[in-house]
Scaffold this motif. Structure first.
Motif, PDB file in Angstrom:
ATOM      1  N   UNK A   1       0.812  -1.199   0.000  1.00  0.00           N
ATOM      2  CA  UNK A   1       0.000   0.000   0.000  1.00  0.00           C
ATOM      3  C   UNK A   1       0.854   1.261   0.000  1.00  0.00           C
ATOM      4  N   UNK A   2       1.939   1.227   0.766  1.00  0.00           N
ATOM      5  CA  UNK A   2       2.833   2.402   0.807  1.00  0.00           C
ATOM      6  C   UNK A   2       3.539   2.584  -0.537  1.00  0.00           C
ATOM      7  N   UNK A   3       3.936   1.468  -1.171  1.00  0.00           N
ATOM      8  CA  UNK A   3       4.607   1.541  -2.467  1.00  0.00           C
ATOM      9  C   UNK A   3       3.663   2.117  -3.519  1.00  0.00           C
ATOM     10  N   UNK A   4       2.392   1.712  -3.474  1.00  0.00           N
ATOM     11  CA  UNK A   4       1.421   2.219  -4.441  1.00  0.00           C
ATOM     12  C   UNK A   4       1.136   3.694  -4.196  1.00  0.00           C
ATOM     13  N   UNK A   5       1.118   4.110  -2.915  1.00  0.00           N
ATOM     14  CA  UNK A   5       0.892   5.520  -2.593  1.00  0.00           C
ATOM     15  C   UNK A   5       2.033   6.400  -3.105  1.00  0.00           C
ATOM     16  N   UNK A   6       3.263   5.932  -2.887  1.00  0.00           N
ATOM     17  CA  UNK A   6       4.421   6.720  -3.329  1.00  0.00           C
ATOM     18  C   UNK A   6       4.438   6.825  -4.852  1.00  0.00           C
ATOM     19  N   UNK A   7       4.104   5.727  -5.544  1.00  0.00           N
ATOM     20  CA  UNK A   7       4.073   5.767  -7.012  1.00  0.00           C
ATOM     21  C   UNK A   7       3.068   6.810  -7.509  1.00  0.00           C
ATOM     22  N   UNK A   8       1.854   6.801  -6.948  1.00  0.00           N
ATOM     23  CA  UNK A   8       0.835   7.757  -7.381  1.00  0.00           C
ATOM     24  C   UNK A   8       1.265   9.190  -7.120  1.00  0.00           C
TER      25      UNK A   8
ATOM     26  N   UNK B   1       7.709  12.918 -11.720  1.00  0.00           N
ATOM     27  CA  UNK B   1       9.085  12.601 -11.350  1.00  0.00           C
ATOM     28  C   UNK B   1       9.510  11.181 -11.732  1.00  0.00           C
ATOM     29  N   UNK B   2       8.605  10.408 -12.329  1.00  0.00           N
ATOM     30  CA  UNK B   2       8.975   9.055 -12.756  1.00  0.00           C
ATOM     31  C   UNK B   2       9.392   9.121 -14.219  1.00  0.00           C
ATOM     32  N   UNK B   3      10.609   8.707 -14.550  1.00  0.00           N
ATOM     33  CA  UNK B   3      11.121   8.822 -15.923  1.00  0.00           C
ATOM     34  C   UNK B   3      10.402   7.850 -16.864  1.00  0.00           C
ATOM     35  N   UNK B   4      10.417   8.158 -18.174  1.00  0.00           N
ATOM     36  CA  UNK B   4       9.728   7.286 -19.145  1.00  0.00           C
ATOM     37  C   UNK B   4      10.285   5.868 -19.198  1.00  0.00           C
TER      38      UNK B   4
END
Length: 619
Positions: A597-604, A611-614
């Protein structure tokens, strides 16, 4: 002394050559009376005018005898001197019209041939004005004439016009009304006339054929072509199918239609028929339309039929008609709301039936292991080890009911389950509902331990994994189990739903358990505890929650999924939900300590900030 009332017997001429009736006085027409003993024994032997066989040849199909018959009131008439048995005067006779079951009526006018046709018909029309009629199939038979009308109201008015219309020459018209249809003879000549009539009524632009009141077409004035007769309707359908195979709209209004069974051929003959008008006919009920339900109609007209009056409100009428024709968009000239349905092509077939459904195939092995271990404990001598499989705040409810219309219920009672059944359809009291709900794992396992000992048929399970997330899983199953230590070792059918969540120790446990029990059907009983015929793995192909294994279950010597399996599952789910590749998904999980859940929150959050590269999405 001989009885009074006798009279001479007339010598009748052949049918069609009628005597002049005595509405006028004639000097040479002297009535003779005979008082000889035994002369007809006082009874008048004259034939009744209603016997139409005296008026027309026997080879004409006269149809039924229903409507238009004269009813005489039977009673003893007391004459002026008070003597019973005196002849009943004409004023005491009462005749009454009865509508027949056929929509056609024959009108016979004795001596009608002595009058001009136009003058006679104008006299009839003038008498029944403002009503009008068309004299179908006018025919002269000797001194009599006959024709047909297609309306009971007109026939009734003509019936009561008997002897009330005086012609210019002083004669009064005798009218005999019978419920009858003309003779049917479908030959090549008649079919050709039907084609000519249809050709004038066909609109090639809209591919529509109008057969409204088809028997009244000028092309058919000398032939009987009423479409309410099945033999004529089928002949008309064959002609249409041969000449207009792509017909899209057909109007059959005002044709006296009542029986509809023979119209089932429409769906086979006209694949493109979408519009059908059946208004102002005699269709009795919605059930009569059963033969038409194969038609994919989008417009239907039924107003003017008795079936419409059977409904108390318009909504029920529309609902029942639409149940027969689901694609209907227009009824009786009014647009209907769009039908509720699935927008899929008609030729799409359903997928093949499968025993189990997996929302995610990666959960299959874990669920399979769970089922083996859970029911191994459940079917053992003691169910106490199931304490470790339930959450501290777990809830559990069980309901039971008998199969409807199963005569075996009397011999396979569910007493062990009915007494604790939490059937909320029957238990409406809030306190009773609360009492039958088991809360906490101690209550749950204690309740399960009191249920009859059993053996489940694992190979017959049908299992569905409906939700498969790291935070929750929902698992449902159907199956059969056999009771021990019960007379006859009866079989039971069950349905069970588990809601599974993570526990504090890093594993999973059951938070909610819903169980329903009933008797097996005969088919289930025959198939229970038998090896499957298809080639499948030895264990059921089911989908179950991951890593729900507890220390108690591990004692069953079944391999426990490792931590790597759990990480692999989280990785697959994160890749699917985020679209990132394995490398970036693993980094995200590792940096959050494998907290999904924390990993999914940080990704969103990072994705919203750009900030997430292509390259994180390149696979």
């Amino acid at each position: 002394m001989p009885k009074r009332g006798g009279g001479r017997i007339r010598t009748w001429r052949p049918a069609g050559e009628h005597y002049e009736h005595d509405d006028r006085a004639h000097s040479n027409n002297i009535r003779r009376v005979s008082f000889k003993p035994g002369s007809n024994k006082g009874k008048n032997k004259f034939n009744n005018w209603n016997n139409a066989k005296l008026l027309l040849d026997d080879d004409v199909n006269m149809g039924g005898e229903g409507g238009g018959m004269v009813e005489y009131k039977k009673s003893s008439f007391r004459g002026r001197g008070g003597r019973l048995g005196s002849p009943t005067p004409r004023s005491a006779h009462k005749k009454k019209f009865y509508a027949g079951i056929l929509p056609w009526y024959q009108v016979v006018i004795p001596y009608g041939a002595k009058h001009e046709k136009d003058i006679m018909l104008k006299s009839l029309l003038s008498y029944i004005s403002p009503e009008i009629f068309i004299p179908h199939y006018f025919k002269v038979e000797g001194n009599a004439v006959s024709f047909y009308v297609d309306d009971a109201k007109i026939a009734e008015k003509l019936f009561y016009a008997d002897r009330k219309i005086t012609m210019p020459n002083g004669f009064k018209l005798i009218l005999i009304i019978r419920n009858s249809v003309p003779r049917i003879n479908i030959n090549a000549e008649m079919q050709e006339k039907m084609k000519l009539a249809m050709a004038k009524r066909y609109n090639a632009t809209t591919k529509a054929l109008d057969l409204t009141k088809f028997h009244g077409d000028p092309e058919l004035v000398d032939v009987f072509c009423a479409l309410f007769r099945p033999i004529i309707m089928l002949a008309a359908i064959d002609i249409i199918a041969e000449n207009i195979p792509d017909l899209e709209a057909l109007n059959l209004n005002d044709n006296k239609l009542h029986g509809m069974e023979h119209l089932k051929v429409l769906s086979a003959k006209f694949k493109h028929l979408k519009i059908l008008y059946l208004g102002d006919n005699r269709i009795p009920s919605i059930a009569s339309l059963e033969s038409l339900k194969s038609l994919a109609l989008v417009e239907l007209y039924l107003k003017g039929n008795p079936l419409v009056n059977r409904f108390n409100d318009h909504e029920s009428y529309v609902s029942d008609v639409r149940r027969k024709f689901p694609k209907l968009l227009r009824l009786d000239g009014e647009d209907l709301p769009p039908p509720i349905g699935f927008d899929v092509p008609e030729d799409v077939s359903l997928p093949p039936m499968q025993q189990s459904f997996l929302i995610d195939p990666s959960g299959q092995e874990l669920v399979r292991e769970f089922l083996k271990q859970y029911f191994a404990i459940y079917d053992s001598e003691s169910r106490q080890p199931l304490l470790d499989a339930y959450h501290e705040s777990a809830t559990m409810s069980m309901s039971a009911n008998y199969l409807s219309s199963d005569n075996r219920n009397n011999t396979q009672r569910l007493n062990a389950y009915i007494s604790n059944s939490r059937n909320i359809m029957r238990i409406t009291d809030r306190e009773s509902r609360r009492r039958y709900l088991k809360t906490g794992r101690l209550q749950v396992v204690s309740f399960l331990s009191d249920l009859p000992k059993s053996t489940h048929d694992l190979m017959g399970f049908a299992v569905d994994l409906l939700v498969f997330k790291p935070t929750m899983l929902v698992l449902t199953m159907n199956g059969i189990f056999k009771e021990h230590f019960t007379n006859g070792t009866p079989m039971r059918s069950f349905h069970r739903t588990f809601v599974i969540v993570p526990n504090a120790g890093g594993g999973f446990c059951i938070i909610n358990d819903v169980l329903f029990i009933t008797n097996v059907t005969k088919d289930q009983e025959n198939k229970a505890f038998k090896a499957p015929e298809v080639t499948q793995p030895a264990t059921p192909a089911v989908a179950v929650a991951p890593n729900i294994i507890t220390p108690a279950m591990s004692a069953l010597a079944v391999s426990t999924p490792s931590q790597d399996d759990t990480h692999k599952m989280m990785l697959n789910m994160l890749c699917q939900q985020t679209g990132m590749n394995d490398h970036w998904s693993i980094n995200c999980l590792q940096e959050t300590g494998w907290d999904y859940q924390r990993a999914l929150f940080i990704f969103n959050q990072l994705q919203s900030e750009g900030k997430i590269p292509p390259e994180a999405f390149v696979k």
